[in-house]
Design an enzyme around this catalytic site. Structure first.
Site, PDB file in Angstrom:
ATOM      1  N   ALA A  76       1.326  -0.962  -0.253  1.00 15.60           N
ATOM      2  CA  ALA A  76      -0.125   0.288  -0.235  1.00 15.60           C
ATOM      3  C   ALA A  76       0.857   1.298  -0.031  1.00 15.60           C
ATOM      4  O   ALA A  76       1.798   1.434   0.843  1.00 15.60           O
ATOM      5  CB  ALA A  76      -0.618  -0.311   1.121  1.00 15.60           C
ATOM      6  N   CYS A  77       0.485   2.054  -0.830  1.00 13.96           N
ATOM      7  CA  CYS A  77       1.116   3.077  -0.956  1.00 13.96           C
ATOM      8  C   CYS A  77      -0.333   4.440  -1.289  1.00 13.96           C
ATOM      9  O   CYS A  77      -1.730   4.039  -1.413  1.00 13.96           O
ATOM     10  CB  CYS A  77       2.473   3.498  -1.391  1.00 13.96           C
ATOM     11  SG  CYS A  77       1.431   3.457  -3.066  1.00 13.96           S
ATOM     12  N   ASN A  78       0.048   5.330  -1.244  1.00 14.93           N
ATOM     13  CA  ASN A  78      -0.661   6.791  -1.382  1.00 14.93           C
ATOM     14  C   ASN A  78      -1.889   6.797  -2.608  1.00 14.93           C
ATOM     15  O   ASN A  78      -2.402   6.490  -2.313  1.00 14.93           O
ATOM     16  CB  ASN A  78       0.198   8.279  -1.376  1.00 14.93           C
ATOM     17  CG  ASN A  78       0.331   8.665  -0.115  1.00 14.93           C
ATOM     18  OD1 ASN A  78       0.324   8.764   0.794  1.00 14.93           O
ATOM     19  ND2 ASN A  78       1.954   9.949  -0.422  1.00 14.93           N
TER      20      ASN A  78
ATOM     21  N   SER B  64      -3.923   4.124  -0.361  1.00 12.46           N
ATOM     22  CA  SER B  64      -3.907   3.777   1.192  1.00 12.46           C
ATOM     23  C   SER B  64      -5.574   4.041   2.259  1.00 12.46           C
ATOM     24  O   SER B  64      -5.408   3.494   3.012  1.00 12.46           O
ATOM     25  CB  SER B  64      -2.344   4.901   2.265  1.00 12.46           C
ATOM     26  OG  SER B  64      -3.255   6.352   1.812  1.00 12.46           O
TER      27      SER B  64
END
Length: 106
Positions: free
Chosen positions: A9-11, A41
C-alpha cells in the site's frame, strides 16, 4: 489460489504497482507461489476484507499508518525499506514480506 498473499500500500497505489511487477518476477524465478497486489492507502480496509492478505507492506510515504494498522490487524504489517523501495528491488521486498509471514506462522 496462491499459497501466500502479499499486499502493498502507498498513497495512490501507483509506485507500489511497479514494485508488485518486480516482486512477481522475483517470485516466479524463485518458484514461490504468491499473489501480490497493490492498493491505495485510502482503500486498505476494503482490500483487506476482499483479499485477506497474509502480510501488509507499506510504502515509506505512508509509514505513519503502520502503528494503527499493527494494532488493529492480526497479520504482520511493516514499512518497506526505503532503499529497496527507491530502487524498486522486488527480490528484497519479497524476501522481507515472506520472512514476516514465516515468522507469524512459526
Amino acid at each position: 489460489m496462491a499459497e501466500k498473499t502479499i499486499m502493498l500500500a502507498c498513497n495512490a497505489g501507483m509506485s507500489t504497482s511497479l514494485l508488485v511487477t518486480k516482486m512477481q518476477k522475483a517470485a516466479e524465478a524463485d518458484g514461490q507461489d504468491v499473489t501480490i497486489f497493490a492498493a491505495a492507502s485510502n482503500d486498505i480496509n476494503n482490500q483487506l476484507e476482499q483479499q485477506h492478505p497474509d502480510v501488509l507492506m507499506l510504502g515509506p510515504q505512508v509509514r505513519y499508518m503502520a502503528a494503527d494498522l499493527k494494532k488493529k490487524l492480526d497479520i504482520p504489517v511493516d514499512v518497506i525499506n526505503m532503499q529497496d523501495y527507491g530502487l524498486m528491488n522486488g527480490e528484497k521486498v519479497l524476501k522481507a514480506a515472506l520472512k514476516l509471514i514465516d515468522e507469524k506462522e512459526a
